[in-house]
Design an enzyme around this catalytic site. Structure first.
Site, short mmCIF file in Angstrom:
data_model
loop_
_atom_site.label_atom_id
_atom_site.label_comp_id
_atom_site.label_asym_id
_atom_site.label_seq_id
_atom_site.Cartn_x
_atom_site.Cartn_y
_atom_site.Cartn_z
CG HIS A 1 -1.71 -1.25 1.16
ND1 HIS A 1 -2.93 -1.39 0.74
CD2 HIS A 1 -1.49 -2.52 2.13
CE1 HIS A 1 -3.48 -2.72 0.83
NE2 HIS A 1 -2.65 -3.37 1.62
N GLY B 116 9.59 -21.93 9.47
CA GLY B 116 8.18 -21.68 10.11
C GLY B 116 7.99 -20.21 10.35
CB SER C 88 11.91 -20.48 12.12
OG SER C 88 11.84 -21.95 11.85
CE LYS D 287 19.57 -6.98 3.14
NZ LYS D 287 20.70 -6.09 3.39
#
Length: 185
Positions: free
Chosen positions: A113, A140, A158, A164
């Protein structure tokens, strides 16, 4: 230019456009069906994913629950595996190479957005593609953000938040993710 064309070109678009709304509705119906297929019917699950995604290898396996925005902007290579509760927001193209593994509760998000609150409050949004190389393992609860590319032979630890792009043969971890180790082949 249609809102779908703008979306795929990375330009601001209206996600409430009738065509895009209908495409998301169809994807929701497909993922709802996928998530309700018996674990005993692996072939039916795989066939549904192959019809939902734009392209796949022959060997694809995703554990339910799986969610996506469109499905038609997802490309997976051979030997693709995603564990429980994977979410791929594919307003832009998402490409996975061969032999990719995704652990539980991973989020892969192309949607984004405007930073300016006045512009953001118009409801317009945009998307940036994500590319994942061959032999990538995403741990995870990791999050892959819009516009990220990962090279081949990357391990995402995880809980990592990948903001980036990174090259090949690396272990990345943290928030924001950074290189913690190089992988020797």
């Amino acid at each position: 230019m249609s809102e779908k064309t703008k979306m795929l070109a990375g330009e601001l678009y209206d996600p409430y456009d009738d065509e895009l709304t209908e495409l998301r509705r169809k994807a929701r119906i497909s993922t709802e069906r996928f998530n309700s297929i018996s674990a005993m019917d692996k072939e039916e699950r795989a066939n549904l994913l192959k019809s939902l995604f734009d392209s796949t290898g022959n060997n694809i396996h995703i554990e339910p629950s799986f969610q996506c925005d469109y499905g038609s902007n997802i490309h997976v290579g051979e030997n693709f595996y995603a564990n429980f509760n994977c979410v791929i927001l594919d307003a832009a193209e998402v490409r996975f190479g061969d032999n990719c593994m995704i652990a539980p509760q991973v989020g892969i998000y192309t949607a984004t957005h405007p930073l300016n609150p006045v512009e953001r409050n118009t409801g317009l949004e945009y998307a940036k593609p994500i590319t994942i190389g061959d032999n990538v393992w995403i741990g995870g609860h990791a999050t892959i953000n819009p516009g990220v590319s990962l090279g081949d032979n990357v391990v995402v630890a995880s809980g990592a938040v990948v903001t980036k792009s990174f090259g090949s043969h690396l272990v990345i971890a943290g928030n924001p993710a950074k290189v913690i180790k190089e992988i020797s082949l």
